[in-house]
Write an enzyme that holds these catalytic residues in place. Structure first.
Site, mmCIF file in Angstrom:
data_model
loop_
_atom_site.group_PDB
_atom_site.id
_atom_site.type_symbol
_atom_site.label_atom_id
_atom_site.label_comp_id
_atom_site.label_asym_id
_atom_site.label_seq_id
_atom_site.Cartn_x
_atom_site.Cartn_y
_atom_site.Cartn_z
ATOM 1 N N LYS A 1 10.774 4.992 -1.883
ATOM 2 C CA LYS A 1 11.758 6.009 -2.550
ATOM 3 C C LYS A 1 13.005 5.745 -2.369
ATOM 4 C CE LYS A 1 12.259 10.413 -1.026
ATOM 5 N NZ LYS A 1 13.791 10.739 -1.226
ATOM 6 N N ASN A 2 13.475 5.722 -1.010
ATOM 7 C CA ASN A 2 14.898 5.492 -0.769
ATOM 8 C C ASN A 2 15.659 4.056 -1.013
ATOM 9 O OD1 ASN A 2 14.783 8.178 -0.356
ATOM 10 N ND2 ASN A 2 14.859 8.122 2.115
ATOM 11 N N ARG B 1 19.217 14.368 -4.867
ATOM 12 C CA ARG B 1 20.170 14.159 -4.208
ATOM 13 C C ARG B 1 20.503 12.616 -4.399
ATOM 14 N NH1 ARG B 1 24.583 15.461 -1.179
ATOM 15 N NH2 ARG B 1 25.246 13.827 0.329
ATOM 16 N N CYS C 1 16.644 17.837 -0.895
ATOM 17 C CA CYS C 1 16.322 18.889 0.140
ATOM 18 C C CYS C 1 17.215 19.687 0.569
ATOM 19 C CB CYS C 1 15.412 17.933 1.129
ATOM 20 S SG CYS C 1 13.941 17.078 0.645
ATOM 21 N N ARG D 1 25.048 19.556 2.238
ATOM 22 C CA ARG D 1 24.755 18.351 2.067
ATOM 23 C C ARG D 1 26.120 17.704 1.366
ATOM 24 N NH1 ARG D 1 19.097 16.603 1.271
ATOM 25 N NH2 ARG D 1 19.916 14.317 1.408
ATOM 26 N N PRO D 2 27.221 17.550 1.981
ATOM 27 C CA PRO D 2 28.431 17.420 1.453
ATOM 28 C C PRO D 2 28.708 15.794 0.860
ATOM 29 C CG PRO D 2 28.534 16.830 3.965
ATOM 30 C CD PRO D 2 27.128 17.512 3.477
ATOM 31 N N ASP E 1 32.050 14.496 0.759
ATOM 32 C CA ASP E 1 33.343 13.963 0.940
ATOM 33 C C ASP E 1 33.446 12.818 1.364
ATOM 34 O OD1 ASP E 1 31.757 14.935 3.379
ATOM 35 O OD2 ASP E 1 33.703 13.974 4.376
ATOM 36 N N LEU E 2 32.430 11.786 1.820
ATOM 37 C CA LEU E 2 32.644 10.371 2.265
ATOM 38 C C LEU E 2 32.474 9.651 0.884
ATOM 39 C CD1 LEU E 2 30.352 10.459 5.455
ATOM 40 C CD2 LEU E 2 33.126 10.146 5.195
ATOM 41 N N ASP F 1 13.795 11.501 8.576
ATOM 42 C CA ASP F 1 12.991 11.714 7.669
ATOM 43 C C ASP F 1 11.411 11.795 8.159
ATOM 44 O OD1 ASP F 1 14.628 9.887 5.168
ATOM 45 O OD2 ASP F 1 14.892 12.156 5.869
ATOM 46 N N ARG G 1 7.394 14.350 -4.622
ATOM 47 C CA ARG G 1 8.633 13.767 -4.812
ATOM 48 C C ARG G 1 8.731 12.521 -4.145
ATOM 49 N NH1 ARG G 1 13.532 17.917 -4.305
ATOM 50 N NH2 ARG G 1 14.406 15.763 -4.857
HETATM 51 C C1 EPZ Z 1 19.424 9.842 2.543
HETATM 52 O O1 EPZ Z 1 20.265 11.019 2.242
HETATM 53 C C2 EPZ Z 1 18.175 10.007 2.027
HETATM 54 N N1 EPZ Z 1 17.912 10.446 0.894
HETATM 55 C C3 EPZ Z 1 17.399 11.108 3.122
HETATM 56 O O2 EPZ Z 1 16.128 11.104 2.671
HETATM 57 C C4 EPZ Z 1 17.707 10.773 4.363
HETATM 58 O O3 EPZ Z 1 17.466 11.587 5.384
HETATM 59 C C5 EPZ Z 1 19.391 10.492 4.710
HETATM 60 O O4 EPZ Z 1 19.688 9.326 3.828
HETATM 61 C C6 EPZ Z 1 19.608 9.732 5.993
HETATM 62 O O5 EPZ Z 1 18.636 8.615 6.348
HETATM 63 C C7 EPZ Z 1 18.054 9.291 -0.366
HETATM 64 O O6 EPZ Z 1 18.051 8.243 0.099
HETATM 65 C C8 EPZ Z 1 17.871 9.805 -1.460
HETATM 66 P P1 EPZ Z 1 23.479 10.628 4.606
HETATM 67 P P2 EPZ Z 1 21.862 11.052 1.983
HETATM 68 O O7 EPZ Z 1 24.312 10.682 3.623
HETATM 69 O O8 EPZ Z 1 22.572 9.876 1.556
HETATM 70 C C9 EPZ Z 1 26.570 13.745 6.462
HETATM 71 C C10 EPZ Z 1 14.030 11.993 2.449
HETATM 72 O O9 EPZ Z 1 13.365 12.964 3.063
HETATM 73 N N2 EPZ Z 1 27.495 13.413 5.011
HETATM 74 O O10 EPZ Z 1 23.320 9.545 5.374
HETATM 75 O O11 EPZ Z 1 22.425 12.467 1.529
HETATM 76 C C11 EPZ Z 1 25.487 14.430 6.071
HETATM 77 O O12 EPZ Z 1 25.781 16.062 6.173
HETATM 78 C C12 EPZ Z 1 15.789 12.186 2.261
HETATM 79 O O13 EPZ Z 1 13.729 11.046 1.609
HETATM 80 C C13 EPZ Z 1 28.822 13.786 5.111
HETATM 81 O O14 EPZ Z 1 29.142 14.383 6.077
HETATM 82 O O15 EPZ Z 1 22.184 11.076 3.960
HETATM 83 C C14 EPZ Z 1 24.395 14.425 7.130
HETATM 84 O O16 EPZ Z 1 24.777 15.178 8.123
HETATM 85 C C15 EPZ Z 1 16.008 13.533 2.828
HETATM 86 N N3 EPZ Z 1 29.507 13.644 4.075
HETATM 87 C C16 EPZ Z 1 24.705 12.890 7.189
HETATM 88 O O17 EPZ Z 1 25.740 12.376 6.865
HETATM 89 C C17 EPZ Z 1 29.061 12.905 2.989
HETATM 90 O O18 EPZ Z 1 29.777 12.531 2.014
HETATM 91 C C18 EPZ Z 1 23.505 11.888 6.505
HETATM 92 O O19 EPZ Z 1 23.674 12.184 5.541
HETATM 93 C C19 EPZ Z 1 27.895 12.363 3.182
HETATM 94 C C20 EPZ Z 1 26.939 12.688 4.191
#
Ligand code: EPZ
Length: 439
Positions: free
Chosen positions: A25-26, A96, A120, A125-126, A128-129, A309, A401
């Site tokens: 999926k990811n 997302r 989810c 779920r910010p 900013d990055l 996950d 999903r």
């Molecule tokens: C991806 O989410 C996956 N989703 C998530 O899978 C997975 O849990 C996550 O990566 C971590 O591996 C998809 O691929 C669609 P992140 P993503 O940006 O991109 C912080 C599932 O169950 N952050 O790596 O949203 C954030 O708050 C889903 O399949 C910022 O601070 O994850 C978190 O604490 C759930 N600012 C951390 O980084 C930002 O702009 C990880 O988020 C973005 C993220």
């Protein structure tokens, strides 16, 4: 009104047999977004037939991409008629992964918009990055109530330093860099296998992306990308979820088309807890478990650390452990909503700061629970199959999903699960409240 899926699980049966792992999926979601960058026909093979993929295909068609469903897992897409879009569609908020369309649309048309992403709900779920990364290429990015809007006269490569290896922000940075002018270097990039699959897809289409040392990605921008046919990699989270289900039910499972070398953080933990686990060749993993697991402790981290996950599913497995286990959640601060439902099965699980404390019990008992998110649903299914007696899992449509045909796969392994789709209105009041998450 959307139907709710209710599962009725008859527990206490070990899972036995063979299972073919579906596409990731990811990996599928960023690769689908990347088709916006390609002029011509893209054929994708091994896409998982799951709701998040159908949702992403719909979001692409809203933006003018022609989508053909050739057969199970095989799609043909053509983005040549896709137009620059400054419309943030409400449907974008359904998942997302829609946020990748911000970077992809910007790279393809220098203008894009995306409705604020959902996904989810485990707290904040910010984005900013994501905004920082796209601005680093010279884009103007506006954050509005309804969504994110980006535009740029041109995208110019440069240095991007991510303060956290965000998967999503890394995907958006790579998409923008691929067609930007000149060279970009992304420091602090995510290293998840599904990000590597996106890089391999783009390079196969003519991009020039190199993974230098771990966490640094160098991109030389190109003018255009060429049509291609590509098979999406297998899903490491699906594979890990089924290994944990087999272990929790004290059965035996043989995974085929398993992701090679991506579960190096899970397999040793399973062995440490008492499972017999072995890898056969490059794409098969087998597991056998006969007893209650020994206690283990683990911290979730960005790849190659233990994946967040798999946190809820591991917790369900350890609910039967011989002692006290701990899972420290360092990726999503609030990924503990699954705990309440797990306790309903008789598990002794509590949150202590950023840790789930699991005091193992000798047995679990059937319960009626409502899943708050995708991986919690997988955890409840794990507990229900390991528990004695019958369980009801509401909002089980969340499973679809991220897992392809989970009930067919589990029934083949001997699970006894019946399912019904009911209009939310038909539910008894209590379950309706639960379904709305007001519990
Ligand atoms: C991806 O989410 C996956 N989703 C998530 O899978 C997975 O849990 C996550 O990566 C971590 O591996 C998809 O691929 C669609 P992140 P993503 O940006 O991109 C912080 C599932 O169950 N952050 O790596 O949203 C954030 O708050 C889903 O399949 C910022 O601070 O994850 C978190 O604490 C759930 N600012 C951390 O980084 C930002 O702009 C990880 O988020 C973005 C993220």
């Amino acid at each position: 009104m959307l139907a709710m899926k209710i599962l009725r699980v008859s527990g206490g049966r070990p899972l036995f047999g063979e299972l073919v792992v579906s596409g990731s999926k990811n990996a599928a979601l960023p690769i689908l977004a990347a088709t916006l960058l390609i002029r011509g026909t893209v054929e994708l093979i091994g896409l998982p037939e799951i709701r998040d993929v159908s949702a992403m295909l719909h979001l692409l068609s809203l933006r003018g991409v022609r989508v053909e469903h050739l057969e199970r897992g095989r799609y043909r897409l053509n983005a040549e008629e896709a137009s620059p879009s400054s419309v943030a569609f409400p449907e974008d908020g359904g998942l997302r992964g829609s946020i990748y369309l911000l970077g992809a649309g910007l790279a393809a048309h220098r203008r894009s918009a995306v409705g604020l992403p959902g996904g989810c709900d485990f707290g904040e779920r910010p984005h900013d990055l994501h905004c920082y990364a796209l601005r680093a290429f010279g884009a103007k990015v506006l954050e509005r109530e309804k969504g994110l809007y980006a535009e740029a006269r041109s995208l110019v490569g440069g240095e991007i330093r991510l303060s956290y290896p965000s998967v999503g922000a890394t995907v958006n940075a790579i998409l923008a860099a691929t067609l930007a002018k000149g060279r970009s270097v992304i420091y602090g990039a995510a290293r998840e296998p599904h990000v590597m699959d996106l890089i391999s897809f783009l390079n196969r289409s003519g991009a020039r992306i190199k993974v230098l040392e771990q966490g640094t990605v160098a991109v030389s921008g190109v003018e255009r990308l060429a049509p291609l046919s590509y098979r999406v990699m297998p899903d490491m989270i699906e594979a890990g979820s089924y290994l944990l289900m087999a272990a929790a039910t004290r059965g035996e499972i043989h995974l085929r088309r398993a992701p090679e070398g991506q579960l190096s953080s899970l397999l040793p933990l399973l062995s440490e807890s008492g499972c017999r686990v072995w890898e056969i060749g490059s794409d098969e993993i087998a597991l056998e478990m006969r007893d209650r697991p020994k206690p283990i402790s683990v911290t979730t981290e960005p790849y190659p650390g233990f994946p967040t996950d798999l946190h809820p599913q591991l917790s369900a497995y350890l609910a039967l452990c011989l002692g006290e286990s701990r899972i420290r959640e360092m990726v999503f601060r609030d990924r503990f909503r699954y705990l309440m439902g797990l306790s309903a099965f008789g598990a002794n699980v509590t949150r202590e700061g950023r840790e789930a404390r699991i005091v193992g019990r000798e047995r679990l008992f059937g319960a009626r629970v409502t899943a708050p998110d995708l991986r919690a649903a997988a955890a409840y299914l794990t507990a229900a199959m390991a528990a004695e007696g019958e369980s009801l899992i509401l909002s089980a449509e969340l499973l679809l999903r991220g897992y392809e045909a989970p009930l067919r796969k589990l029934r083949r392994l001997g699970a006894v699960i019946s399912d019904a789709d009911v209009e939310c209105g038909a539910l008894p009041q209590a379950d309706r409240r639960a379904a709305r998450g007001s519990e």
